[in-house]
Structure formats: structure tokens, C-alpha cells
Design a protein around this motif. Sequence first.
Motif, PDB file in Angstrom:
ATOM      1  N   VAL A  21       3.392  13.412  33.944  1.00 28.32           N
ATOM      2  CA  VAL A  21       3.872  12.126  33.438  1.00 28.32           C
ATOM      3  C   VAL A  21       4.033  12.181  31.919  1.00 28.32           C
ATOM      4  O   VAL A  21       3.096  12.523  31.189  1.00 28.32           O
ATOM      5  CB  VAL A  21       2.895  10.992  33.830  1.00 28.32           C
ATOM      6  CG1 VAL A  21       3.401   9.657  33.297  1.00 28.32           C
ATOM      7  CG2 VAL A  21       2.730  10.935  35.346  1.00 28.32           C
ATOM      8  N   ASP A  22       5.234  11.868  31.469  1.00 22.58           N
ATOM      9  CA  ASP A  22       5.478  11.678  30.031  1.00 22.58           C
ATOM     10  C   ASP A  22       6.471  10.534  29.885  1.00 22.58           C
ATOM     11  O   ASP A  22       7.678  10.711  30.080  1.00 22.58           O
ATOM     12  CB  ASP A  22       6.000  12.951  29.374  1.00 22.58           C
ATOM     13  CG  ASP A  22       5.924  12.864  27.852  1.00 22.58           C
ATOM     14  OD1 ASP A  22       5.988  11.725  27.318  1.00 22.58           O
ATOM     15  OD2 ASP A  22       5.774  13.889  27.194  1.00 22.58           O
ATOM     16  N   VAL A  23       5.928   9.374  29.565  1.00 22.91           N
ATOM     17  CA  VAL A  23       6.756   8.160  29.441  1.00 22.91           C
ATOM     18  C   VAL A  23       7.513   8.183  28.118  1.00 22.91           C
ATOM     19  O   VAL A  23       8.710   7.863  28.062  1.00 22.91           O
ATOM     20  CB  VAL A  23       5.861   6.905  29.539  1.00 22.91           C
ATOM     21  CG1 VAL A  23       6.641   5.635  29.236  1.00 22.91           C
ATOM     22  CG2 VAL A  23       5.204   6.830  30.922  1.00 22.91           C
ATOM     23  N   MET A  24       6.796   8.516  27.044  1.00 24.06           N
ATOM     24  CA  MET A  24       7.382   8.504  25.693  1.00 24.06           C
ATOM     25  C   MET A  24       7.231   9.900  25.097  1.00 24.06           C
ATOM     26  O   MET A  24       6.224  10.220  24.511  1.00 24.06           O
ATOM     27  CB  MET A  24       6.669   7.450  24.841  1.00 24.06           C
ATOM     28  CG  MET A  24       6.882   6.039  25.397  1.00 24.06           C
ATOM     29  SD  MET A  24       6.036   4.784  24.463  1.00 24.06           S
ATOM     30  CE  MET A  24       6.265   3.366  25.566  1.00 24.06           C
ATOM     31  N   ARG A  25       8.299  10.735  25.287  1.00 23.69           N
ATOM     32  CA  ARG A  25       9.534  10.294  25.868  1.00 23.69           C
ATOM     33  C   ARG A  25      10.187  11.324  26.785  1.00 23.69           C
ATOM     34  O   ARG A  25      11.277  11.101  27.303  1.00 23.69           O
ATOM     35  CB  ARG A  25      10.525   9.955  24.750  1.00 23.69           C
ATOM     36  CG  ARG A  25      10.105   8.807  23.828  1.00 23.69           C
ATOM     37  CD  ARG A  25      10.894   8.750  22.555  1.00 23.69           C
ATOM     38  NE  ARG A  25      10.496   9.828  21.659  1.00 23.69           N
ATOM     39  CZ  ARG A  25      11.136  10.141  20.531  1.00 23.69           C
ATOM     40  NH1 ARG A  25      12.207   9.445  20.168  1.00 23.69           N
ATOM     41  NH2 ARG A  25      10.724  11.141  19.766  1.00 23.69           N
ATOM     42  N   ALA A  26       9.532  12.471  26.969  1.00 24.50           N
ATOM     43  CA  ALA A  26      10.241  13.615  27.582  1.00 24.50           C
ATOM     44  C   ALA A  26      10.890  13.277  28.923  1.00 24.50           C
ATOM     45  O   ALA A  26      12.043  13.650  29.165  1.00 24.50           O
ATOM     46  CB  ALA A  26       9.283  14.793  27.740  1.00 24.50           C
ATOM     47  N   GLU A 146      -2.265   6.080  26.640  1.00 21.96           N
ATOM     48  CA  GLU A 146      -2.245   4.907  27.521  1.00 21.96           C
ATOM     49  C   GLU A 146      -0.930   4.769  28.284  1.00 21.96           C
ATOM     50  O   GLU A 146      -0.916   4.334  29.436  1.00 21.96           O
ATOM     51  CB  GLU A 146      -2.488   3.632  26.710  1.00 21.96           C
ATOM     52  CG  GLU A 146      -3.940   3.234  26.616  1.00 21.96           C
ATOM     53  CD  GLU A 146      -4.594   3.008  27.980  1.00 21.96           C
ATOM     54  OE1 GLU A 146      -4.134   2.125  28.729  1.00 21.96           O
ATOM     55  OE2 GLU A 146      -5.556   3.709  28.292  1.00 21.96           O
ATOM     56  N   GLU A 147       0.207   5.119  27.650  1.00 25.06           N
ATOM     57  CA  GLU A 147       1.493   4.942  28.343  1.00 25.06           C
ATOM     58  C   GLU A 147       1.610   5.886  29.531  1.00 25.06           C
ATOM     59  O   GLU A 147       2.129   5.492  30.586  1.00 25.06           O
ATOM     60  CB  GLU A 147       2.672   5.115  27.356  1.00 25.06           C
ATOM     61  CG  GLU A 147       2.987   6.534  26.899  1.00 25.06           C
ATOM     62  CD  GLU A 147       2.047   7.095  25.846  1.00 25.06           C
ATOM     63  OE1 GLU A 147       1.024   6.456  25.556  1.00 25.06           O
ATOM     64  OE2 GLU A 147       2.342   8.185  25.322  1.00 25.06           O
ATOM     65  N   ASP A 148       1.075   7.108  29.375  1.00 31.44           N
ATOM     66  CA  ASP A 148       1.151   8.072  30.469  1.00 31.44           C
ATOM     67  C   ASP A 148       0.128   7.758  31.558  1.00 31.44           C
ATOM     68  O   ASP A 148       0.422   7.845  32.754  1.00 31.44           O
ATOM     69  CB  ASP A 148       0.928   9.496  29.934  1.00 31.44           C
ATOM     70  CG  ASP A 148       2.032   9.929  28.984  1.00 31.44           C
ATOM     71  OD1 ASP A 148       3.157   9.389  29.091  1.00 31.44           O
ATOM     72  OD2 ASP A 148       1.771  10.787  28.128  1.00 31.44           O
ATOM     73  N   LEU A 149      -1.082   7.375  31.130  1.00 32.39           N
ATOM     74  CA  LEU A 149      -2.122   7.030  32.103  1.00 32.39           C
ATOM     75  C   LEU A 149      -1.710   5.807  32.921  1.00 32.39           C
ATOM     76  O   LEU A 149      -1.865   5.770  34.151  1.00 32.39           O
ATOM     77  CB  LEU A 149      -3.425   6.764  31.349  1.00 32.39           C
ATOM     78  CG  LEU A 149      -4.723   6.809  32.135  1.00 32.39           C
ATOM     79  CD1 LEU A 149      -4.845   8.074  32.984  1.00 32.39           C
ATOM     80  CD2 LEU A 149      -5.907   6.704  31.174  1.00 32.39           C
TER      81      LEU A 149
END
Length: 231
Positions: A21-26, A146-149
Motif C-alpha cells: 500500500v502506498d497512497v501518497m503517492r506511488a 497513517e495514510e497507508d495504514l
Amino acid sequence: MRARFLGIPELTDVPDVAVVVDVMRAYTVAAWAFARGSERVVLAESLEDALALKARRPGWVTLKDGSPAPGFDLVNSPALLRDTDLAGRTVVQKTTAGTVGALAVKDASLVLCASFVVAEATARLLRQRAPREVTFVVTGGDGRAEEDLACAEYIAGRADDGDVVDAAPYLRRAGASRAADELRTGVREGSAPEDVALCLELDRFPFAMAAAVEDSLMVLRQVTPADAPPA
Ligand SMILES: O=C(O)[C@H](CS(=O)(=O)O)OP(=O)(O)O
Ligand SMILES: [Mg+2]
């Protein structure tokens, strides 16, 4: 489905099924690359490798995080990439966290790369496959971003319970993360003000993304889950 949430340094075994998981940003950017027509995204081990790949195949498009650099065509920003025509192109991506996380689990039998924009498609694939255990690789901040978790926990919940998980608190957590703050305030180079909003667009795309080794390269491709009801 048992879920475990690990940072990259905590990966000591080869998982069977991994969701990186990589939300920001990959993995918001990779999803946009597919939406703009890219055929595949090669996850490079290093900046030097990315440049070497492009030197051998000049049609490939190189992308890195941080500031623009000679030899690189794009930066790791969904806002800056979304108007680029990538029809049929191979993108070579190297970032600080996301691509490193996928390479760390390259021997898993299934590697999905995910963010909020492909959350439901990712959860649906997990429901269809129904593994006993899924390892979520929380790529940012050694597993504490936090964004990925938040995104990993949301996908894990959706994979278990289908529609019953309310996305709002997870998106709020991601929107209040340090990464979101750094993007909003322009601390991160190679970014645009719209990046945070684009990273928080839940289920923007109907496809998931699976990575596998092909000819010694880690290659990410879009996968559309069969239109089947949840298991
Ligand atoms: O491009 C990004 O937002 C980050 C850069 S860093 O990890 O914050 O230095 O890369 P990513 O691998 O997409 O998290
Ligand atoms: Mg990140």
C-alpha cells in the motif's frame, strides 16, 4: 482472512499474498498511468537501473519521486501525470517507499499494489482468492504512515465484509496524515496542490494492480476482477 500489517523493515519471511500500500503517492500515480493508457509499470530497483532500462529502450517513460531530474520524464504526482497520454507505453517507476515495498515481496505468490483509488477492486480480488492470510505492506514511515495504514485497514475490512465498512473515517485519517500535510504545503517536491484530493478519490478506478517478476523485472499490470459477487 487473517491480516497482518508490516512495515518494509519488518518483512522477514516471504508472504503468500501481499498487498503493498502506498497512497501518497506511488500507487495512486501507477493507477493513473494505467488510466492514461500505460501497458505496464516496471518497478525499478534504483534510479540508476531506471535510467539504464530507458537507455536500452528509449520508448520507455521514466518516473521518479522528488524533484525532476535529467533522464526522467515524469514525477510521482497524479495531478501532474493525469493529462499525459501514455497509450501503450511502459512506465519505469522508482520511488522512495512504494516501489521498494513491492520489490521486498517480489517472491510472494500474489503481489497486489494498492491505494484508495483501487481499493474496492483490490478487496474484490482478495475476496475471490480468499487466502488464509494477507500481508499488508504499509510502505510509508517504516509501517507507521497513517495514510497507508488507514488504506490497508480499510481494504482488509472490505475484503472480509464487503459493503459494511464505512470509508469516511479511513479517508479522514489519510487526509490528516503527515504526508497529506507535506503535499498540501508543498514540502514534497514534484507535487501539485491537487495531489492530496486525487489520492483520496475512493474507487476512482475499476481495476486492481498486480505485480510479478517478468524477465527479471518486477512488472505491475492492471487486473480487472471478474464481475462476481463477493465470496
Ligand atoms: O512521492 C512521494 O510522495 C513519496 C516521496 S517520500 O517517500 O515522501 O520521500 O514517495 P512514495 O514512494 O510514493 O511514498
Ligand atoms: Mg507514500
